[in-house]
Design a protein around this motif. Structure first.
Motif, short mmCIF file in Angstrom:
data_model
loop_
_atom_site.label_atom_id
_atom_site.label_comp_id
_atom_site.label_asym_id
_atom_site.label_seq_id
_atom_site.Cartn_x
_atom_site.Cartn_y
_atom_site.Cartn_z
N GLY A 42 0.77 -1.23 0.00
CA GLY A 42 0.00 0.00 0.00
C GLY A 42 0.81 1.28 0.00
O GLY A 42 0.26 2.36 0.18
N SER A 43 2.10 1.20 -0.20
CA SER A 43 2.95 2.39 -0.21
C SER A 43 2.95 3.06 -1.57
O SER A 43 2.59 2.45 -2.58
CB SER A 43 4.39 2.03 0.21
OG SER A 43 4.43 1.64 1.57
N ASP A 62 4.66 -0.50 5.44
CA ASP A 62 3.37 -0.48 4.76
C ASP A 62 2.76 0.93 4.79
O ASP A 62 2.98 1.69 5.73
CB ASP A 62 2.39 -1.45 5.44
CG ASP A 62 2.85 -2.89 5.37
OD1 ASP A 62 3.64 -3.23 4.46
OD2 ASP A 62 2.42 -3.68 6.24
N LYS A 63 1.96 1.23 3.79
CA LYS A 63 1.14 2.44 3.71
C LYS A 63 1.95 3.73 3.86
O LYS A 63 1.51 4.69 4.48
CB LYS A 63 0.02 2.40 4.75
CG LYS A 63 -0.93 1.23 4.53
CD LYS A 63 -1.99 1.17 5.59
CE LYS A 63 -2.82 -0.08 5.40
NZ LYS A 63 -3.61 -0.41 6.56
N SER A 83 3.25 3.82 7.64
CA SER A 83 2.43 5.04 7.58
C SER A 83 3.20 6.36 7.61
O SER A 83 2.67 7.38 8.04
CB SER A 83 1.37 5.04 8.70
OG SER A 83 0.54 3.89 8.56
#
Length: 173
Positions: A42-43, A62-63, A83
């Motif tokens: 999700g990055s 992730d992200k 994040s």
């Protein structure tokens, strides 16, 4: 080369990028041998540039949304927790067997620089010993770094800290 999802070469370099990562025109340069880059699910690293020296590592969680450049010299590492959100044009430089570690859920505004070295050596004129050794930079969780801030070698920034606009951080926060 354009950042691939999966890559291994005869020099022991590798890339492992989750299929959900937006890579856009991201580039990776393996300058020597034994290096790796890993980017979590999700990055978004579209347009970023990654340069790795001998036996160096980049790990992005992730992200994350990363925009800018990461340069990792020989035997050095950059580790970014989940994040991370970068507004634009962040520059991270880890060299001389050092590390940059960024925790979870951090916000980084435009034109932020993080360096583990001065970029040159300074010697004591009397005994010729080096007086400006490279040193790790560690940033905790939930940190916000404002536009045009510079984080220099050896700095530790604690959880939930805020670094103001245009700061030059030379001591722990």
């Amino acid at each position: 080369m354009q950042l691939p999802n999966k890559y291994e070469d005869e020099r022991g370099n590798s890339a492992s990028v989750d299929d959900t990562v937006k890579t856009g025109n991201a580039e990776v340069v393996f300058r020597e041998t034994g290096s790796s880059i890993e980017i979590g699910s999700g990055s978004n690293v579209a347009g970023a540039r990654f340069t790795l020296g001998k036996n160096s590592r980049i790990k992005i969680g992730d992200k994350c949304k990363f925009s800018g450049e990461i340069f990792v010299g020989a035997y050095s590492t950059v580790t970014i927790g989940d994040s991370l959100q970068v507004t634009g044009n962040m520059y991270i430089r880890a060299v001389e067997q050092t590390a940059v570690i960024i925790g979870q859920d951090c916000l980084v505004a435009k034109d932020v620089v993080i360096r583990t070295t001065d970029g040159h050596v300074i010697y004591n004129r009397y005994d010729r010993k080096r007086i400006n050794a490279a040193s790790d930079v560690i940033i905790g969780d939930h940190v916000w770094i404002a536009d045009r801030s510079v984080i220099l070698k050896g700095v530790r920034i604690g959880n939930s800290s805020v670094i103001a606009l245009g700061s030059i951080v030379t001591k722990n926060v």
